[in-house]
Design a protein around this motif. Structure first.
Motif, PDB file in Angstrom:
ATOM      1  N   TYR A  22      -6.568   5.811  -7.979  1.00 44.88           N
ATOM      2  CA  TYR A  22      -7.272   4.583  -7.125  1.00 44.88           C
ATOM      3  C   TYR A  22      -7.483   5.320  -5.732  1.00 44.88           C
ATOM      4  N   ASN A  23      -8.764   5.021  -5.379  1.00 51.55           N
ATOM      5  CA  ASN A  23      -9.214   5.332  -4.053  1.00 51.55           C
ATOM      6  C   ASN A  23      -9.859   4.092  -3.294  1.00 51.55           C
ATOM      7  N   MET A  24      -9.472   3.964  -2.132  1.00 49.96           N
ATOM      8  CA  MET A  24     -10.253   3.053  -1.353  1.00 49.96           C
ATOM      9  C   MET A  24     -10.588   3.617   0.081  1.00 49.96           C
ATOM     10  N   LEU A  25     -11.795   3.324   0.399  1.00 46.84           N
ATOM     11  CA  LEU A  25     -12.461   4.057   1.638  1.00 46.84           C
ATOM     12  C   LEU A  25     -13.280   3.040   2.508  1.00 46.84           C
ATOM     13  N   VAL A  26     -12.778   2.876   3.712  1.00 43.35           N
ATOM     14  CA  VAL A  26     -13.569   1.872   4.472  1.00 43.35           C
ATOM     15  C   VAL A  26     -13.872   2.433   5.946  1.00 43.35           C
ATOM     16  N   LEU A  27     -15.021   2.302   6.288  1.00 36.86           N
ATOM     17  CA  LEU A  27     -15.618   2.806   7.347  1.00 36.86           C
ATOM     18  C   LEU A  27     -16.221   1.664   8.413  1.00 36.86           C
ATOM     19  N   ASP A  28     -15.801   1.446   9.390  1.00 38.21           N
ATOM     20  CA  ASP A  28     -16.036   0.079  10.137  1.00 38.21           C
ATOM     21  C   ASP A  28     -16.439   0.208  11.616  1.00 38.21           C
ATOM     22  N   GLN A  29     -17.598  -0.049  11.986  1.00 37.31           N
ATOM     23  CA  GLN A  29     -18.035   0.152  13.363  1.00 37.31           C
ATOM     24  C   GLN A  29     -18.141  -1.162  14.109  1.00 37.31           C
ATOM     25  N   THR A  36       0.856  -4.661   1.662  1.00 36.34           N
ATOM     26  CA  THR A  36       0.708  -5.914   2.362  1.00 36.34           C
ATOM     27  C   THR A  36       0.588  -5.443   4.029  1.00 36.34           C
ATOM     28  N   GLU A  37       1.373  -4.504   4.363  1.00 34.90           N
ATOM     29  CA  GLU A  37       1.311  -4.163   5.732  1.00 34.90           C
ATOM     30  C   GLU A  37       0.235  -3.178   6.084  1.00 34.90           C
ATOM     31  N   GLY A  38      -0.301  -3.864   7.086  1.00 32.70           N
ATOM     32  CA  GLY A  38      -1.449  -3.068   7.752  1.00 32.70           C
ATOM     33  C   GLY A  38      -2.739  -2.756   6.838  1.00 32.70           C
ATOM     34  N   THR A  39      -3.263  -3.884   6.076  1.00 33.50           N
ATOM     35  CA  THR A  39      -4.188  -3.526   5.009  1.00 33.50           C
ATOM     36  C   THR A  39      -5.345  -4.361   5.463  1.00 33.50           C
ATOM     37  N   LEU A  54      -7.193   4.886   1.307  1.00 35.17           N
ATOM     38  CA  LEU A  54      -5.889   4.678   0.735  1.00 35.17           C
ATOM     39  C   LEU A  54      -5.917   5.257  -0.827  1.00 35.17           C
ATOM     40  N   ASN A  55      -5.053   6.100  -1.168  1.00 35.61           N
ATOM     41  CA  ASN A  55      -4.864   6.618  -2.386  1.00 35.61           C
ATOM     42  C   ASN A  55      -3.660   6.189  -3.338  1.00 35.61           C
ATOM     43  N   ALA A  56      -3.580   6.035  -4.714  1.00 37.23           N
ATOM     44  CA  ALA A  56      -2.516   5.689  -5.383  1.00 37.23           C
ATOM     45  C   ALA A  56      -2.735   6.466  -6.847  1.00 37.23           C
ATOM     46  N   VAL A  57      -1.395   6.881  -7.202  1.00 33.22           N
ATOM     47  CA  VAL A  57      -1.657   7.200  -8.750  1.00 33.22           C
ATOM     48  C   VAL A  57      -0.689   6.768  -9.337  1.00 33.22           C
ATOM     49  N   THR A  58      -0.926   6.082 -10.740  1.00 33.56           N
ATOM     50  CA  THR A  58      -0.200   5.546 -11.500  1.00 33.56           C
ATOM     51  C   THR A  58       0.080   6.249 -12.901  1.00 33.56           C
ATOM     52  N   GLU A  59       1.229   6.375 -13.590  1.00 34.89           N
ATOM     53  CA  GLU A  59       1.811   7.204 -14.470  1.00 34.89           C
ATOM     54  C   GLU A  59       0.993   6.846 -15.914  1.00 34.89           C
ATOM     55  N   ARG A  60       0.985   7.788 -16.911  1.00 36.09           N
ATOM     56  CA  ARG A  60       0.616   7.627 -18.049  1.00 36.09           C
ATOM     57  C   ARG A  60       1.451   6.850 -18.957  1.00 36.09           C
ATOM     58  N   THR A  61       1.018   5.749 -19.529  1.00 34.94           N
ATOM     59  CA  THR A  61       1.806   4.709 -20.274  1.00 34.94           C
ATOM     60  C   THR A  61       1.496   4.462 -21.658  1.00 34.94           C
ATOM     61  N   LYS A  62       2.625   4.450 -22.557  1.00 31.01           N
ATOM     62  CA  LYS A  62       2.057   4.406 -23.997  1.00 31.01           C
ATOM     63  C   LYS A  62       2.854   2.941 -24.652  1.00 31.01           C
ATOM     64  N   LYS A  88      -1.694   5.936   2.529  1.00 26.25           N
ATOM     65  CA  LYS A  88      -2.924   5.517   3.343  1.00 26.25           C
ATOM     66  C   LYS A  88      -2.955   5.802   4.740  1.00 26.25           C
ATOM     67  N   ILE A  89      -4.180   6.081   5.214  1.00 28.48           N
ATOM     68  CA  ILE A  89      -4.532   6.257   6.416  1.00 28.48           C
ATOM     69  C   ILE A  89      -5.612   5.408   6.906  1.00 28.48           C
ATOM     70  N   SER A  90      -5.224   4.807   8.312  1.00 22.54           N
ATOM     71  CA  SER A  90      -5.834   3.959   9.116  1.00 22.54           C
ATOM     72  C   SER A  90      -5.878   3.906  10.275  1.00 22.54           C
ATOM     73  N   GLY A  91      -7.025   3.497  11.246  1.00 24.53           N
ATOM     74  CA  GLY A  91      -7.023   3.521  12.531  1.00 24.53           C
ATOM     75  C   GLY A  91      -8.488   3.240  12.929  1.00 24.53           C
ATOM     76  N   ARG A  92      -8.470   3.315  14.441  1.00 24.41           N
ATOM     77  CA  ARG A  92      -9.769   2.932  15.012  1.00 24.41           C
ATOM     78  C   ARG A  92      -9.895   4.034  16.384  1.00 24.41           C
ATOM     79  N   THR A  93     -10.923   4.458  16.446  1.00 25.03           N
ATOM     80  CA  THR A  93     -11.374   5.535  17.671  1.00 25.03           C
ATOM     81  C   THR A  93     -11.580   4.413  18.929  1.00 25.03           C
ATOM     82  N   GLU A  94     -11.670   5.256  19.986  1.00 24.95           N
ATOM     83  CA  GLU A  94     -11.754   4.414  21.192  1.00 24.95           C
ATOM     84  C   GLU A  94     -13.279   3.718  21.322  1.00 24.95           C
TER      85      GLU A  94
END
Length: 797
Positions: free
Chosen positions: A396-403, A305-308, A366-374, A352-358
């Motif tokens: 799971y991967n999320m990539l956002v490029l925003d100009q 939830t934080e900074g997403t 964002l990358n997340a890994v969940t375990e094998r479940t049976k 997760k890595i996020s930010g904005r240039t000048e």
């Protein structure tokens, strides 16, 4: 009228407009001495700082200057670590200053002072920091029409109530902000003051409510130069203990982990969680879900939830997919049964890595890994037990490029990817978005193109596209849009989408007042029309006309009225639960009223009755929401909510067999009761109570078979019991103490249970007795989180 007189009037109007539209500028002053954040402002350096004053009302009487007896004066200092803000908020009746003590990020009935900072001065995003007159902190990331209060920064503030009003002192570290690497900084800046008893808000730089965009109307902060910001590295270790007890037995669990926040530079931040623990997050509201779609759950885990804000662009990210329910069910033979099917998948780690240039280029990853479940499967004949994978190791991967550009416009690219190990389903979805505004923020053009690709037993691709145009300023506004969604559009591996294979047309027009009248403080009326048509059959699935009226009285009570007409025969393409099938929906009208009393009063009340009337066999839905709240004093308050719905002669899917798709005509009742209480020991220590009892039933009284035409014919042979009775109970009692900035001790007692039955019990007292006599689970947990600033540790050693 003489030419000279006309010219004079023109010049007066022109210069008055220029004065209002011109951005104010404040100079920050550099310091080398220490500032003690104590709410007293007694260091001499404050005397020589520039002053921001002459606040102007934001609402309700937009543009009205603040009175002298409530004047506000703000100063800003800075060093290499932080900016320092001092505010003197004058009040001719300081004894009437509202000061309810709440937990963090809850505004309550209090006066507030806030600072809005845009480190890039790009008119796109604010970092907002609020302090109440009771000393409670609130903070958020803000874009137009959206404030994300799940984001929490580490900063310091103190408040003092004086004989002339109240004083705020704040220290906001650079680690809580984002800005360029320029030697001379130019930031967007605004201050806001809320006088709660008068329900008035004032800003330093005027915000003209005739203009839809708020953030570009900030003032300017200058003077910050040649700062050498420290390393932004923060470690948040935690330790927690859980004791769980039920009729099955008891269990004790100990956990420890670490959150890491690292500033790659002044613009970009890395967040990581190792060995995550979400045991004290808010419980999910279980419901009796008879709809063709899954229940969409709120996200309560802080990491997601934080900074997403970046990751939410394009609507491809539904974070509850990560660590949610398994994606498959195991295949079983006739003599086998599933004895253990985990309801969720454990999260191993996330970053997760996020930010904005000048130059306004934003990046989110964002990358997340969940375990094998049976799941566990029992052979009832042989007694043999086997396990089968229901969710493999998943990435799971999320990539956002925003100009961003021109202060108020943006173009974005979003990609969401889900990769499951082995032969399980993989998915990929991408979106291209644009949001363009005129320089004056009077018109908006927006749109998107989204593409999904699924790799499974049978691969398939789909797309969605939309374009819209809106007038976003003035008393009269309008907008229209069109949308096309293909048959195979599917983003549900990392996103959530219920509807596909349709095209849509929407239009609206609205009128609002921007200054109070003799009757209303605020008033807005909006009318809209919405049509959706299935792509394959060309049948109408939505056809509605609606009117919404929202107003605030001079006594600051809130009124809302909604009416929506659906005068056309439409078809539901999802309720039959089978591809290519659809069911007829009759014409209907929906109306609702919302009334809320002024929340400055100790006793407040919210009432929301609603009614849906269908053109079919006494088919109706009526409901009401009622929420009384009483504030005993600034520390103690309690609130109750009853949310009730009654559906008569509702028609919905119940089964599919060799005779076809079976629908039932049924009566349904749902009652949700919520009780909350808060006692604040001080502005950093609270005791909170949340209790929820939910009961719902569905009682079938006639069955039908769905025909290919979409209409229902009576079925007198179907006899299975598809009635449902559902009880859910949750009780949370928690103690929270923020003993240091970013550091918390929390103790939680949780009690919960859930009952499902096929025999309907309409006596509420018997349902309550039944759930309390069931196998309730009790959990007691203690969690400690400690915030460590690398620079503080480095300086000590």
């Amino acid at each position: 009228m003489s030419k000279l007189h006309s010219i004079a009037i023109f010049c007066l109007i022109f210069f008055s407009y220029t004065a209002y539209s011109q951005k104010k500028t404040l100079q920050a002053k550099s310091i080398t001495e220490n500032i003690t954040i104590d709410g007293k402002i007694n260091e001499e350096i404050w005397e020589s700082a520039s002053v921001a004053t002459n606040f102007v009302m934001f609402e309700p009487d937009n543009g009205k200057p603040i009175s002298n007896d409530k004047r506000t004066e703000v100063k800003v200092l800075y060093d290499n670590n932080a900016i320092y803000i001092a505010a003197l908020l004058y009040d001719n009746e300081p004894e009437k200053i509202q000061r309810e003590i709440t937990k963090r990020d809850v505004f309550g009935v209090s006066d507030h002072f806030s600072v809005y900072i845009n480190g890039f001065n790009d008119g796109q995003q604010d970092f907002r920091f609020f302090v109440s007159a009771a000393g409670v902190q609130m903070d958020c990331l803000a874009i137009e029409d959206s404030e994300d209060f799940t984001w929490d920064a580490i900063w310091d503030s103190e408040v003092t109530v004086t004989e002339f009003g109240w004083v705020v002192e704040m220290k906001i570290p650079y680690a809580a902000l984002r800005f360029s690497k320029a030697d001379k900084q130019t930031w967007g800046l605004n201050f806001m003051r809320e006088i709660k008893r008068d329900v008035q808000k004032y800003t330093w730089n005027r915000i003209d409510t005739k203009i839809g965009a708020v953030i570009p109307q900030a003032g300017i902060l200058q003077g910050i130069e040649s700062i050498q910001t420290p390393t932004r590295l923060f470690l948040i270790p935690y330790s927690s203990a859980y004791y769980q007890q039920s009729n099955i037995g008891s269990d004790t669990t100990l956990k420890a982990g670490l959150d890491i926040k690292y500033g790659i530079n002044d613009s970009f931040t890395l967040d990581a969680i190792l060995v995550p623990d979400f045991g004290q997050t808010k419980f999910d509201n279980a419901i009796l879900n008879l709809e063709p779609f899954e229940q969409q759950l709120e996200e309560n885990r802080p990491f997601f939830t934080e900074g997403t804000d970046l990751f939410n662009k394009g609507g491809l990210f539904y974070s509850r997919r990560i660590g949610g329910a398994p994606s498959t069910e195991p295949a079983t033979a006739a003599n086998e049964e599933i004895t253990n099917y985990p309801s969720t998948v454990d999260l191993l780690n996330a970053v997760k890595i996020s930010g904005r240039t000048e130059k306004g280029f934003g990046i989110g990853f964002l990358n997340a890994v969940t375990e094998r479940t049976k799941a566990t499967i029992l052979n009832n004949e042989t007694g043999e037990v086997r396990k089968e994978v229901i969710e493999p190791l998943t990435n799971y991967n999320m990539l956002v490029l925003d100009q961003r550009f021109n202060q108020n416009s943006s173009v974005s690219f979003v990609n969401a990817n889900t990769t499951r190990n082995g032969g399980f389903r993989d998915a990929n979805a991408s979106a291209l978005l644009f949001d363009l505004n005129t320089k004056e923020n009077t018109y908006n053009l927006y749109g998107d193109f989204k593409y999904s690709s699924i790799n499974t037993v049978e691969d398939y691709d789909g797309f969605k596209t939309e374009i819209g145009f809106a007038k976003t300023s003035g008393k009269y506004r309008y907008g229209f849009s069109g949308k096309y969604v293909s048959e195979n559009y599917d983003v549900n591996d990392l996103g959530i989408n219920f509807y596909s294979n349709y095209h849509n047309a929407y239009a609206n027009g609205s009128y609002r007042i921007v200054n109070p009248t003799k009757v209303f403080n605020t008033f807005k009326i909006n009318q809209y029309i919405n049509f959706e048509i299935d792509n394959t059959s060309k049948k109408l699935q939505t056809g509605a006309f609606g009117t919404e009226i929202k107003a605030t009285t001079l006594q600051n009570d809130y009124l809302e009225f909604v009416v929506e007409f659906s005068p056309f025969k439409t078809f539901d393409f999802y309720e039959p639960r089978e591809y290519g099938k659809y069911v007829f929906l009759p014409e209907k009208v929906f109306t609702a009223i919302n009334f809320a009393t002024n929340d400055n009063n100790p006793f407040t009340l919210v009432v929301q009755p609603s009614l849906s009337k269908f053109n079919e066999n006494d088919r109706n839905v009526y409901g009401f929401y009622i929420s009384p709240k009483y504030r005993f004093n600034d520390r103690l308050s309690i609130a109750y909510v009853l949310d009730y719905f009654n559906e008569t002669n509702d028609r919905g899917w119940v089964d599919s067999d060799n005779t076809g798709i079976i629908f039932a005509e049924r009566n349904r009742e749902t009652a949700q009761n919520d009780f909350t209480g808060k006692y604040a020991l001080n502005n950093r220590m609270t005791i909170n109570l949340t209790a929820r009892y939910y009961w719902s039933y569905s009682k079938n009284h006639q069955f039908f078979t769905l025909q290919n035409s979409g209409y229902l014919t009576p079925n007198n042979t179907y006899s299975q019991n598809k009635d449902r009775n559902f009880n859910s109970w949750n009780f949370d009692l928690s103690y929270s103490w923020w003993f240091a900035p970013g550091s918390e001790i929390s103790i939680l007692y949780r009690n919960y249970g859930l009952e499902r039955a096929s025999i309907v019990e309409k006596d509420l007292s018997k349902n309550l007795k039944s759930i309390f006599n069931s196998d309730l689970t009790n959990v007691l947990s203690i969690s400690i989180r400690y915030f460590i600033d690398y620079n503080a540790v480095k300086n000590k050693f």
